[in-house]
Design an enzyme around this catalytic site. Structure first.
Site, PDB file in Angstrom:
ATOM      1  N   SER A  42      -5.904  -4.699  16.203  1.00 15.36           N
ATOM      2  CA  SER A  42      -6.863  -4.240  15.205  1.00 15.36           C
ATOM      3  C   SER A  42      -6.359  -4.373  13.770  1.00 15.36           C
ATOM      4  O   SER A  42      -7.160  -4.457  12.837  1.00 15.36           O
ATOM      5  CB  SER A  42      -7.226  -2.775  15.468  1.00 15.36           C
ATOM      6  OG  SER A  42      -6.065  -1.980  15.587  1.00 15.36           O
ATOM      7  N   HIS A 249      -6.111   3.200  10.320  1.00 14.78           N
ATOM      8  CA  HIS A 249      -6.154   1.754  10.120  1.00 14.78           C
ATOM      9  C   HIS A 249      -6.319   1.446   8.637  1.00 14.78           C
ATOM     10  O   HIS A 249      -6.839   2.268   7.875  1.00 14.78           O
ATOM     11  CB  HIS A 249      -7.320   1.129  10.895  1.00 14.78           C
ATOM     12  CG  HIS A 249      -7.057   1.010  12.363  1.00 14.78           C
ATOM     13  ND1 HIS A 249      -7.263   2.050  13.239  1.00 14.78           N
ATOM     14  CD2 HIS A 249      -6.583  -0.017  13.110  1.00 14.78           C
ATOM     15  CE1 HIS A 249      -6.943   1.668  14.462  1.00 14.78           C
ATOM     16  NE2 HIS A 249      -6.520   0.413  14.407  1.00 14.78           N
TER      17      HIS A 249
END
Length: 267
Positions: A42, A249
């Site tokens: 990711s 993230h």
């Protein structure tokens, strides 16, 4: 360390500009043949940066991720973007390597965080006690020491087998927290320090395996310094209860200001 074929290409183009009479055609051919393949999890697909390509499904690839940003700036003749949210080393081996071939010049990859239990570590630390968090972090570090190196070797061997002439850039993960920063709630400082230490531990293991394969390791820790969670100018999402998958993230700014320069300097 392998010579960056993109750097070599750039040099050849500069030389060709000074010898256009006989070199321009060859330089143009070299440029036309340049191929880049972006693999990984990711952190490479761009989770957290938004604007996801609906065609990528649960992989959540985005034009705001560093591979797409680099490709847009440098215009390789071929660009294959197979990085996928949630990927582990086995997923890279099973699902992402098809674009690699003997003509591939440049490869980027982030991998290893999910194998080491990144998501479970963060869930444990958010929901449970400091001692439980630290114990879970230590379990992840033990996995990084005992099991992850062999898994990374499998991936790196596969890349090298398919694209033996490629310049491979293995990119690390940022530290998540600025200690003694602006956060007044959430995790304890002990938990934040343990998580940062685990990121350093993971990066060290990845860097060692990359070096042993002749690949280039690119750290993002320096670029994210001053932009961690609790810094007041974070390039990382904290817990996002409305979109839990984006938690921890990089934001779009983290991709363009952190990951992209690290990759560009190493490519």
């Amino acid at each position: 360390m392998r010579l960056s074929r993109f750097a070599a290409l750039s040099s050849s183009l500069l030389l060709a500009a000074g010898a256009a009479l006989f070199g321009a055609g060859q330089a143009a051919a070299a440029q036309a043949d340049f191929g880049y393949v972006a693999l990984g999890d990711s952190y490479s697909s761009g989770v957290g940066a938004g604007n996801y390509d609906s065609g990528s499904g649960n992989c959540k690839r985005t034009t705001r991720a560093y591979p797409a940003l680099w490709a847009a700036a440098h215009s390789p003749q071929t660009f294959s973007f197979t990085a996928c949210s949630g990927a582990r080393t086995g997923d890279v081996l099973a699902n992402q390597l098809a674009p690699l071939n003997s003509g591939t010049d440049l490869v980027s990859i982030t991998i290893g965080g999910n194998d080491a239990g990144f998501s479970d570590v963060m869930t444990t630390c958010v929901l449970q006690s400091e001692s439980t968090c630290v114990n879970r972090v230590n379990q992840a570090k033990a996995y990084v020491d005992s099991t992850l190196p062999g898994q990374l070797d499998q991936v790196y061997n596969a890349i090298d087998s398919r694209s033996p002439g490629a310049h491979v850039v293995v990119i690390g993960y940022p530290r998540f927290y600025k200690l003694n920063g602006t956060c007044t709630t959430g995790l304890t400082e002990g938990e934040r320090a343990a998580i940062n230490g685990a990121a350093d531990h993971l990066n060290a293991a990845i860097a060692k395996r990359a070096a042993n394969h002749g690949f280039t390791f690119a750290s993002v820790a320096g670029a994210f310094t001053g932009h961690e969670i609790c810094s007041g100018n974070a390039w990382l999402h904290s817990v996002n209860w409305l979109n839990i998958g984006e938690s921890y993230h990089p934001t779009a700014a983290g991709q363009s200001g952190g990951y992209l320069p690290a990759f560009t300097n190493a490519a």
